[in-house]
Motif scaffolding. Structure first.
Motif, PDB file in Angstrom:
ATOM      1  N   GLY A 155     -22.412  54.094  36.289  1.00  0.00           N
ATOM      2  CA  GLY A 155     -22.579  52.807  35.618  1.00  0.00           C
ATOM      3  C   GLY A 155     -22.408  51.684  36.613  1.00  0.00           C
ATOM      4  O   GLY A 155     -23.078  51.648  37.637  1.00  0.00           O
ATOM      5  N   ASN A 156     -21.477  50.755  36.327  1.00  0.00           N
ATOM      6  CA  ASN A 156     -21.245  49.653  37.256  1.00  0.00           C
ATOM      7  C   ASN A 156     -20.012  49.884  38.130  1.00  0.00           C
ATOM      8  O   ASN A 156     -19.448  48.964  38.686  1.00  0.00           O
ATOM      9  CB  ASN A 156     -21.127  48.328  36.500  1.00  0.00           C
ATOM     10  N   THR A 157     -19.600  51.152  38.262  1.00  0.00           N
ATOM     11  CA  THR A 157     -18.468  51.511  39.116  1.00  0.00           C
ATOM     12  C   THR A 157     -18.968  52.279  40.340  1.00  0.00           C
ATOM     13  O   THR A 157     -19.742  53.211  40.214  1.00  0.00           O
ATOM     14  CB  THR A 157     -17.459  52.388  38.346  1.00  0.00           C
ATOM     15  N   VAL A 158     -18.522  51.840  41.510  1.00  0.00           N
ATOM     16  CA  VAL A 158     -18.851  52.511  42.765  1.00  0.00           C
ATOM     17  C   VAL A 158     -17.575  53.152  43.286  1.00  0.00           C
ATOM     18  O   VAL A 158     -16.556  52.481  43.430  1.00  0.00           O
ATOM     19  CB  VAL A 158     -19.405  51.520  43.807  1.00  0.00           C
ATOM     20  N   THR A 159     -17.615  54.465  43.555  1.00  0.00           N
ATOM     21  CA  THR A 159     -16.468  55.187  44.088  1.00  0.00           C
ATOM     22  C   THR A 159     -16.790  55.611  45.518  1.00  0.00           C
ATOM     23  O   THR A 159     -17.848  56.181  45.766  1.00  0.00           O
ATOM     24  CB  THR A 159     -16.163  56.435  43.238  1.00  0.00           C
ATOM     25  N   TYR A 170     -18.366  46.366  39.299  1.00  0.00           N
ATOM     26  CA  TYR A 170     -19.225  45.225  39.536  1.00  0.00           C
ATOM     27  C   TYR A 170     -19.857  44.769  38.238  1.00  0.00           C
ATOM     28  O   TYR A 170     -19.893  45.506  37.253  1.00  0.00           O
ATOM     29  CB  TYR A 170     -20.301  45.580  40.577  1.00  0.00           C
ATOM     30  N   LEU A 171     -20.372  43.559  38.221  1.00  0.00           N
ATOM     31  CA  LEU A 171     -21.008  43.009  37.031  1.00  0.00           C
ATOM     32  C   LEU A 171     -22.149  43.898  36.566  1.00  0.00           C
ATOM     33  O   LEU A 171     -22.836  44.523  37.385  1.00  0.00           O
ATOM     34  CB  LEU A 171     -21.568  41.606  37.328  1.00  0.00           C
ATOM     35  N   GLN A 172     -22.369  43.924  35.270  1.00  0.00           N
ATOM     36  CA  GLN A 172     -23.445  44.752  34.731  1.00  0.00           C
ATOM     37  C   GLN A 172     -24.816  44.249  35.168  1.00  0.00           C
ATOM     38  O   GLN A 172     -25.781  45.004  35.168  1.00  0.00           O
ATOM     39  CB  GLN A 172     -23.355  44.810  33.217  1.00  0.00           C
ATOM     40  N   GLU A 173     -24.909  42.982  35.567  1.00  0.00           N
ATOM     41  CA  GLU A 173     -26.189  42.433  36.023  1.00  0.00           C
ATOM     42  C   GLU A 173     -26.606  42.991  37.382  1.00  0.00           C
ATOM     43  O   GLU A 173     -27.746  42.893  37.773  1.00  0.00           O
ATOM     44  CB  GLU A 173     -26.119  40.903  36.119  1.00  0.00           C
ATOM     45  N   VAL A 174     -25.648  43.566  38.102  1.00  0.00           N
ATOM     46  CA  VAL A 174     -25.920  44.138  39.417  1.00  0.00           C
ATOM     47  C   VAL A 174     -25.959  45.656  39.276  1.00  0.00           C
ATOM     48  O   VAL A 174     -25.091  46.258  38.680  1.00  0.00           O
ATOM     49  CB  VAL A 174     -24.807  43.763  40.433  1.00  0.00           C
ATOM     50  N   SER A 175     -26.993  46.263  39.821  1.00  0.00           N
ATOM     51  CA  SER A 175     -27.041  47.721  39.825  1.00  0.00           C
ATOM     52  C   SER A 175     -27.179  48.188  41.274  1.00  0.00           C
ATOM     53  O   SER A 175     -27.411  47.396  42.176  1.00  0.00           O
ATOM     54  CB  SER A 175     -28.178  48.248  38.957  1.00  0.00           C
ATOM     55  N   PHE A 224     -28.185  47.142  46.756  1.00  0.00           N
ATOM     56  CA  PHE A 224     -27.943  46.353  45.552  1.00  0.00           C
ATOM     57  C   PHE A 224     -29.275  46.025  44.904  1.00  0.00           C
ATOM     58  O   PHE A 224     -30.245  45.734  45.591  1.00  0.00           O
ATOM     59  CB  PHE A 224     -27.270  45.015  45.893  1.00  0.00           C
ATOM     60  N   ILE A 225     -29.302  46.018  43.576  1.00  0.00           N
ATOM     61  CA  ILE A 225     -30.504  45.615  42.853  1.00  0.00           C
ATOM     62  C   ILE A 225     -30.073  44.544  41.860  1.00  0.00           C
ATOM     63  O   ILE A 225     -29.216  44.788  41.002  1.00  0.00           O
ATOM     64  CB  ILE A 225     -31.135  46.805  42.114  1.00  0.00           C
ATOM     65  N   VAL A 226     -30.646  43.351  42.009  1.00  0.00           N
ATOM     66  CA  VAL A 226     -30.317  42.224  41.133  1.00  0.00           C
ATOM     67  C   VAL A 226     -31.625  41.695  40.548  1.00  0.00           C
ATOM     68  O   VAL A 226     -32.610  41.558  41.265  1.00  0.00           O
ATOM     69  CB  VAL A 226     -29.621  41.100  41.934  1.00  0.00           C
TER      70      VAL A 226
END
Length: 64
Positions: A21-25, A42-47, A57-59
């Protein structure tokens, strides 16, 4: 997004990156640009996308 934000982040050898999801480990022996061993949300708007040996990053397009 800025030109710096458009550049992929290199993943060094020995570092493992997982996306959930919006968590990077990040786990590994060497420090990493996003976080040292651990997790960051990270914000849900950022993938994110893992491409060979890098993280991107994809915005969505910005409106002015």
């Amino acid at each position: 997004m800025s030109r710096i934000g458009n550049k992929p982040i290199a993943i060094p050898a020995g570092v493992e990156v997982k996306l959930n999801g919006n968590t990077v480990t990040v786990k590994g022996a060497k420090p990493f640009a996003l976080v040292n061993d651990g997790e960051a949300e990270y914000l849900q708007e950022v993938s994110f996308e893992i491409v060979p040996a890098s993280l991107r990053f994809i915005v969505p397009k910005e409106s002015r």
